[in-house]
Design a protein around this motif. Structure first.
Motif, PDB file in Angstrom:
ATOM      1  N   GLN A  15      -5.923   3.135  -5.638  1.00 58.01           N
ATOM      2  CA  GLN A  15      -7.030   2.616  -6.685  1.00 58.01           C
ATOM      3  C   GLN A  15      -6.413   1.117  -6.718  1.00 58.01           C
ATOM      4  N   ARG A  16      -5.217   1.062  -6.838  1.00 57.33           N
ATOM      5  CA  ARG A  16      -4.420  -0.487  -7.543  1.00 57.33           C
ATOM      6  C   ARG A  16      -5.008  -1.303  -6.342  1.00 57.33           C
ATOM      7  N   VAL A  17      -4.552  -0.764  -4.838  1.00 58.06           N
ATOM      8  CA  VAL A  17      -4.519  -1.528  -3.700  1.00 58.06           C
ATOM      9  C   VAL A  17      -5.953  -2.005  -3.431  1.00 58.06           C
TER      10      VAL A  17
ATOM     11  N   HIS B 160       2.179   1.477  -4.207  1.00 56.17           N
ATOM     12  CA  HIS B 160       1.129   1.379  -5.043  1.00 56.17           C
ATOM     13  C   HIS B 160       0.039   2.367  -4.814  1.00 56.17           C
ATOM     14  N   PRO B 161      -0.458   2.932  -6.093  1.00 61.03           N
ATOM     15  CA  PRO B 161      -1.681   3.884  -5.780  1.00 61.03           C
ATOM     16  C   PRO B 161      -2.661   3.187  -5.217  1.00 61.03           C
TER      17      PRO B 161
ATOM     18  N   SER C 250       0.789  -1.189  -0.097  1.00 58.35           N
ATOM     19  CA  SER C 250      -0.087  -0.176   0.026  1.00 58.35           C
ATOM     20  C   SER C 250       0.865   1.151  -0.036  1.00 58.35           C
TER      21      SER C 250
ATOM     22  N   ASP D  71     -10.897  -7.457  -5.472  1.00 55.60           N
ATOM     23  CA  ASP D  71     -10.832  -8.918  -6.294  1.00 55.60           C
ATOM     24  C   ASP D  71     -10.477 -10.112  -5.347  1.00 55.60           C
TER      25      ASP D  71
ATOM     26  N   GLY E 233      -8.331  -2.113  -5.792  1.00 55.58           N
ATOM     27  CA  GLY E 233      -9.014  -2.985  -6.716  1.00 55.58           C
ATOM     28  C   GLY E 233      -8.335  -4.517  -6.262  1.00 55.58           C
ATOM     29  N   LEU E 234      -7.040  -4.450  -5.874  1.00 54.57           N
ATOM     30  CA  LEU E 234      -6.612  -6.103  -5.607  1.00 54.57           C
ATOM     31  C   LEU E 234      -7.224  -6.478  -4.284  1.00 54.57           C
TER      32      LEU E 234
END
Length: 133
Positions: A90-92, A87-88, A84, A98, A94-95
């Motif tokens: 949004q990516r964290v 990475h941005p 975290s 998922d 999103g991961l």
């Protein structure tokens, strides 16, 4: 007569002030009580599973149960803090989304109860909150 009227008026005003002060004190105490109840409710709903809350809400003070065939799992991502930080958001998110969606599907398939998600932790329970198939 004038002195008696002045004394009576003074006593009446003093009593009215006393009552006003106590009424405000009571109103403040009720507001604090409501606030504490709301916070406790929020804490309870974030901490305890729904069947336990329902039992407690129904007055069941002996809601401790023994479930011999029960499993509780807490899955926590290793390296999440480092991920975290590098990475941005949004990516964290999103991961995490998922992964948690996959966990949710597995819970439905295997009749496992999702207890809570806290940050990157996913907590489930099998064999205690639902009847087995």
């Amino acid at each position: 007569v004038n002195i008696l009227g002045t004394f009576t008026t003074f006593e009446l005003i003093s009593e009215m002030r006393y009552n006003f002060w106590h009424a405000n004190l009571l109103k403040e105490a009720l507001m604090v009580s409501r606030l504490v109840r709301r916070r406790m409710h929020r804490l309870m709903t974030n901490t305890l599973p729904e069947p336990i809350l329902a039992a407690l809400g129904g007055g069941d003070t002996a809601c401790v149960r023994v479930y011999p065939g029960t499993t509780v799992l807490q899955a926590d991502m290793v390296g999440f803090t480092k991920l975290s930080a590098t990475h941005p958001p949004q990516r964290v998110l999103g991961l995490l989304s998922d992964i948690f969606e996959d966990f949710d599907r597995l819970c439905e398939t295997h009749r496992v109860d999702k207890v809570k998600t806290i940050g990157d932790a996913y907590i489930v329970c099998a064999g205690a909150l639902k009847e087995p198939r």
